[in-house]
Design a protein around this motif. Sequence first.
Motif, PDB file in Angstrom:
ATOM      1  N   ASP A  14       0.826  -1.207   0.000  1.00 48.34           N
ATOM      2  CA  ASP A  14       0.000   0.000   0.000  1.00 48.34           C
ATOM      3  C   ASP A  14       0.862   1.261   0.000  1.00 48.34           C
ATOM      4  N   ASP A  15       0.447   2.229  -0.841  1.00 50.84           N
ATOM      5  CA  ASP A  15       1.077   3.554  -0.890  1.00 50.84           C
ATOM      6  C   ASP A  15       2.536   3.512  -1.337  1.00 50.84           C
ATOM      7  N   VAL A  31      -0.084   1.980  -8.117  1.00 54.18           N
ATOM      8  CA  VAL A  31      -0.211   2.380  -6.714  1.00 54.18           C
ATOM      9  C   VAL A  31      -1.554   1.871  -6.187  1.00 54.18           C
ATOM     10  N   ARG A  32      -1.522   1.256  -5.018  1.00 54.58           N
ATOM     11  CA  ARG A  32      -2.771   0.927  -4.308  1.00 54.58           C
ATOM     12  C   ARG A  32      -2.870   1.876  -3.126  1.00 54.58           C
ATOM     13  N   GLN A  33      -3.956   2.629  -3.132  1.00 59.66           N
ATOM     14  CA  GLN A  33      -4.128   3.640  -2.088  1.00 59.66           C
ATOM     15  C   GLN A  33      -5.554   3.540  -1.583  1.00 59.66           C
ATOM     16  N   GLN A  34      -5.697   3.252  -0.309  1.00 57.38           N
ATOM     17  CA  GLN A  34      -7.004   3.077   0.316  1.00 57.38           C
ATOM     18  C   GLN A  34      -7.877   2.113  -0.475  1.00 57.38           C
ATOM     19  N   VAL A  56       4.208   8.527  -2.312  1.00 61.35           N
ATOM     20  CA  VAL A  56       2.769   8.705  -2.447  1.00 61.35           C
ATOM     21  C   VAL A  56       2.254   9.460  -1.226  1.00 61.35           C
ATOM     22  N   CYS A  59      -3.782  10.822  -2.563  1.00 59.92           N
ATOM     23  CA  CYS A  59      -4.040  10.355  -3.919  1.00 59.92           C
ATOM     24  C   CYS A  59      -3.118  11.027  -4.926  1.00 59.92           C
TER      25      CYS A  59
END
Length: 108
Positions: A14-15, A31-34, A56, A59
């Motif tokens: 994440d992030d 990117v994986r964000q939330q 990151v 967003c």
Amino acid sequence: MSFRTVATVDELVDDTPLACDVTDELTVAIVRQQGDLYAIEDECSHGKVALSEGDVYGCSIECYLHGSSFDLRTGAPLNPPATQPVRVFPVRLSGDDIQVDPDNPLSF
Ligand code: FES
């Protein structure tokens, strides 16, 4: 649409941007964000360095060289010195595969 598998989900943190080759000419930072996935071209529009080397924040992804940030959803630059957007692409999960469609960059 021509989604191509570029990585598997277990490679993602994440992030943390993950540089992935999509075609011979295109590398994206995934990117994986939330819980959401983003695929942004892995080249800053200002100085042609890899955005995946940056950090990151929420967003956005920040270029490590001169500090411009780009919106992960749209590729738009959020602060100077960059003034031009970076391309963003459709990205999806198919099972454990992360897939990107290089033929249909998103436009905003
Ligand atoms: S090279 Fe990215 S902001 Fe200058």
